[in-house]
Enzyme design. Structure first.
Site, PDB file in Angstrom:
ATOM      1  N   GLU A 193      46.971  36.310  45.867  1.00 39.31           N
ATOM      2  CA  GLU A 193      46.693  34.942  45.422  1.00 39.31           C
ATOM      3  C   GLU A 193      47.948  34.075  45.437  1.00 39.31           C
ATOM      4  O   GLU A 193      48.235  33.359  44.480  1.00 39.31           O
ATOM      5  CB  GLU A 193      46.053  34.947  44.027  1.00 39.31           C
ATOM      6  CG  GLU A 193      44.717  35.658  44.005  1.00 39.31           C
ATOM      7  CD  GLU A 193      43.959  35.546  42.695  1.00 39.31           C
ATOM      8  OE1 GLU A 193      44.602  35.484  41.642  1.00 39.31           O
ATOM      9  OE2 GLU A 193      42.716  35.525  42.750  1.00 39.31           O
ATOM     10  N   ARG A 231      36.211  41.448  51.064  1.00 40.86           N
ATOM     11  CA  ARG A 231      37.273  41.579  50.064  1.00 40.86           C
ATOM     12  C   ARG A 231      37.195  42.897  49.289  1.00 40.86           C
ATOM     13  O   ARG A 231      38.214  43.416  48.844  1.00 40.86           O
ATOM     14  CB  ARG A 231      37.128  40.368  49.137  1.00 40.86           C
ATOM     15  CG  ARG A 231      37.999  40.336  47.954  1.00 40.86           C
ATOM     16  CD  ARG A 231      37.874  38.957  47.313  1.00 40.86           C
ATOM     17  NE  ARG A 231      38.312  39.013  45.929  1.00 40.86           N
ATOM     18  CZ  ARG A 231      38.261  38.002  45.078  1.00 40.86           C
ATOM     19  NH1 ARG A 231      37.774  36.839  45.472  1.00 40.86           N
ATOM     20  NH2 ARG A 231      38.685  38.132  43.846  1.00 40.86           N
ATOM     21  N   ASP A 288      36.425  41.414  41.228  1.00 39.98           N
ATOM     22  CA  ASP A 288      37.224  40.737  40.211  1.00 39.98           C
ATOM     23  C   ASP A 288      36.517  40.645  38.858  1.00 39.98           C
ATOM     24  O   ASP A 288      36.016  39.575  38.514  1.00 39.98           O
ATOM     25  CB  ASP A 288      37.571  39.318  40.701  1.00 39.98           C
ATOM     26  CG  ASP A 288      38.619  38.663  39.827  1.00 39.98           C
ATOM     27  OD1 ASP A 288      39.183  39.356  38.965  1.00 39.98           O
ATOM     28  OD2 ASP A 288      38.868  37.457  40.003  1.00 39.98           O
ATOM     29  N   GLU A 323      36.517  36.491  31.102  1.00 33.28           N
ATOM     30  CA  GLU A 323      36.582  35.405  32.088  1.00 33.28           C
ATOM     31  C   GLU A 323      35.223  35.112  32.719  1.00 33.28           C
ATOM     32  O   GLU A 323      34.837  33.963  32.873  1.00 33.28           O
ATOM     33  CB  GLU A 323      37.600  35.790  33.168  1.00 33.28           C
ATOM     34  CG  GLU A 323      37.677  34.801  34.305  1.00 33.28           C
ATOM     35  CD  GLU A 323      38.722  35.181  35.349  1.00 33.28           C
ATOM     36  OE1 GLU A 323      39.428  36.192  35.160  1.00 33.28           O
ATOM     37  OE2 GLU A 323      38.823  34.462  36.347  1.00 33.28           O
TER      38      GLU A 323
END
Ligand code: BDP
Length: 699
Positions: free
Chosen positions: A285, A329, A358, A386
């Site tokens: 990232e 990914r 993620d 999150e």
């Protein structure tokens, strides 16, 4: 109709905020450490005293109700330093450990046993009791994604408890050095669970972390945390040599760069002799890393490991990578790390998120577990929610982590692998901030608790942990209505979130801020693997991401045989992972007996119904729970029901544009239109609980 609902919702929030009943009530800050005793405990310390034994004695003095307790340090062959034994005989208790930290852990465990009521008869002298507890993971770390400016990345519980630093280096934080009363709680809570490490800053690390002014703060934190057995670690930025000291490069093969890190590490250990080591997010990232210089993860990690090795420090090198070399990914971690297995120095641990994408509400485990054969690895959980409704939604993660441990044990031999590894570690991204109740949602404290308990023993089950937590937090007996209700709410909560957000293996369906639904999101020019449409792949034929070897990305082949065969074949792939591994027709017959479209509708409805039911359960506790806490949770549950409705409507209305199938009659007809769903900003009107300072000012 919608307006009325919204007005009711806002009204409830306002009522809560101005309610006169809020003063002098429970602010949740005492976590699960609420036991007090008016009785004078008789405690004998049969060992040299230390700051740590002082804490142990103090805890007993404050909380122990039983007979005499002896704390004794004694080395036993094969016993880990922080293991302990508790013996209760004729009503007297002995806690034995090879170290003072082990004694402290033993004392917290003893108090826990007392708190949950499981040693009453032993303490009364009616039977003998003996237990030896040995931690499974040796390194049990909390990662604080805190920035020096006081913000906390993906923190939903206020600001950083460590940092609020201005340009002049003044750290104006009401943190654990400045506010010891509030913050011995942070240390006590961690020590009570056996958490023995804290990473003090964000993985997206500022190079400034390694300046002398900041390191001096790190030293102060280390001094406060040490007596509780908590080591400090830092996230480091791989470009630090160039950014901080103007070196021409940060190439790990460059001698000057190597010297820079050696010097820096020496400086750190001069300040903090028991410093734990570094956590590194590299080439991920946009963060710098060894690959910027044509080097590998191993080259980068080993350079740092060499600098730390003389002092016993470690490198936790993250495998959260997804440079776009492969369209899927989920494959990236294995692609980048598999060939490096065996090339890392012993004091490097590869830190792997539990799932391959993620921190989604549900993911299969990351296939890098079971792939690495010669390298220490550790799981990274996200305690902060999150993607699970942040601090607005109730989502007890104990069940998610239990599922992870069961799967990696069965399909990747986790327990055996960790037991023989050079380093055996675990980490969790903290959900802790300056909010008075620490974690935003009062019931999210259970996630901090569960993480610590599972870090100590991954084979504990989520339900008994939830019970322990509820009994100690609400001071309610095991068989009370409060405990039974709260435990049931917790146990249902994560599956409910999976159902109303992204059931059947759907993932990454988020719109703004990783909070609201956004299955339609598809922006030109944005990385495809950041977009929900890339992951749902809904079209007229069906929905889901084909990761099979036969027709898809081939991610299934990164798993060991048993798991590979199970998920590669659509007929044996469990429904919960169906759309993770397969693109499936709308009329595909699911294991439930319903066709896929109906099953999707069923799941979204079920998620919403579950939250409504959880809300009813909580409301049934009115009058039995402290009013402040009761109302705080009540308001959050109202938000959660509201959001679950948006999720259900938004996702199903959008997917219906492809399936072209009618809604089954068990589905509540949508209350919003697709256009409304696309334009709503769910974060507006989010409730944030007050910080301790704000509460004090109000009083
Ligand atoms: C993602 C978060 C991002 C983190 C990243 C990471 O959205 O804020 O920096 O993970 O783990 O989940 O590095």
């Amino acid at each position: 109709m919608n307006n009325i609902r919204y007005c009711l919702f806002v009204g409830a929030v306002v009522f809560f905020l101005i309610s006169p009943l809020r003063t002098n009530a429970d602010d949740g800050s005492r976590l699960w450490l609420r036991q007090t005793s008016s009785q004078k405990a008789q405690i004998t310390l049969e060992t040299k005293s230390s700051l740590t034994t002082d804490i142990a004695v103090n805890e007993l003095t404050q909380g122990w109700h039983g007979g005499p307790v002896i704390l004794k340090m004694s080395k036993r062959k094969g016993m880990k330093a922080d293991a302990f034994t508790i013996n209760i005989h004729n009503g007297s208790t002995t806690v034995i450990s090879p170290s003072d930290i082990g004694l402290l852990y033993g004392v917290y465990h003893l108090l826990r046993l007392q708190g949950i009521g499981s040693i009453v008869d032993a303490v009364n002298g009616e039977r003998s009791y003996s237990v030896t507890e040995t931690p499974f993971h040796d390194i049990r770390v909390l990662d604080h994604w805190d920035n020096l400016d006081g913000n906390s990345e993906r923190g939903y519980a206020g600001s950083s408890i460590f940092w609020k630093m201005n340009e002049e280096g003044v750290n104006d934080v009401a943190g654990i050095v400045n506010n010891p009363l509030h913050n011995t709680m942070y240390m006590r809570a961690n020590a009570s669970l056996g958490i023995n490490g804290a990473v003090l800053n964000n993985v997206n690390a500022s190079p400034r972390m390694l300046t002398h002014e900041v390191l001096d703060w790190v030293r102060q934190y280390a001094d406060v945390l040490r007596p509780y057995g908590i080591k400090v670690y830092l996230s480091v930025n791989f470009s630090s040599p160039a950014v901080l000291d103007g070196l021409k490069t940060s190439d790990p093969m460059n001698k000057e760069v190597q010297r820079w890190w050696k010097q820096k590490v020496k400086e750190i250990y001069n300040l903090i002799p028991d410093f734990g080591g570094f956590l590194v997010k590299a080439n991920s990232e946009g963060q710098p890393g060894p690959m910027d210089f044509g080097r590998t993860h191993a080259d980068g990690a080993n350079m740092l490991a060499k600098a730390l090795r003389p002092y016993g420090g470690i490198v936790m090198w993250r495998a959260f990578v997804y440079s776009p070399t492969d369209p899927d990914r989920a494959k990236q971690a294995c692609l980048e790390f598999k060939d490096l297995d065996g090339l890392f120095l012993d004091n490097v641990i590869i830190q792997i998120k539990n799932g391959p994408i993620d921190f989604q509400p549900r993911e299969p485990f990351n296939p890098l577990f079971g792939t690495l054969q010669k390298t220490s690895n550790m799981v990274e959980f996200q305690v902060t929610q999150e993607y699970l409704g942040q601090s607005n939604h109730l989502a007890y993660l104990g069940t998610m982590w239990q599922e992870f441990f069961e799967d990696v044990d069965r399909y990747a031999n986790y327990t055996a692998y960790q037991q023989q590894a050079h380093y055996n570690a675990i980490s969790g991204v903290a959900n802790i901030g300056t909010d008075a109740s620490w974690c935003g949602h009062p019931l999210a404290q259970a996630n901090w608790y569960a993480y610590g308990r599972m870090a100590w023993n991954p084979h504990l089950d989520a339900k008994s942990i939830a019970e322990e937590w509820a009994v100690q937090t609400f001071l309610s007996p095991q068989d009370s209505k409060i405990t039974a209700t709260v435990v049931d709410m917790l146990m249902r909560s994560r599956e409910a979130v999976v159902d109303y957000e992204m059931p059947l293996g759907l993932h990454h369906q988020f719109g703004d801020s990783h909070y609201a639904p956004g299955p339609w999101q598809n922006f030109p020019g944005v990385r495809r693997d950041w977009l929900p449409v890339f992951y749902n792949k809904a079209d007229s034929l069906g929905i889901g991401f084909d990761r099979t070897v036969a027709t898809g990305s081939g991610n299934t082949a990164q798993y060991r045989d048993e798991f590979y065969h199970m998920v590669e074949n659509v007929s044996t792939c469990p429904d919960k992972y169906l759309l993770w591994f397969h693109h499936v027709p709308w009329d595909y017959p699911c294991q439930s007996g319903r066709i896929l479209w109906d099953e999707l509708c069923f799941r979204y409805q079920h998620g919403l119904d579950e939250v409504r039911d959880i809300q009813r359960q909580w409301n049934s506790l009115q009058g039995e729970i402290d009013l402040d806490i009761f109302k705080d949770v009540q308001v959050r549950l109202m938000t959660q029901v509201r959001d679950a409705e948006w999720w259900k409507d938004g996702c199903l209305l959008y997917f219906q544009t492809f399936s072209r199938m009618a809604f089954p009659d068990y589905l509540d007809p949508p209350v919003h239109t697709l256009e409304e769903c696309k334009s709503v900003k769910l974060n507006v009107g989010l409730y944030r609980s007050p910080s301790r300072e704000e509460l004090n000012r109000q009083r």
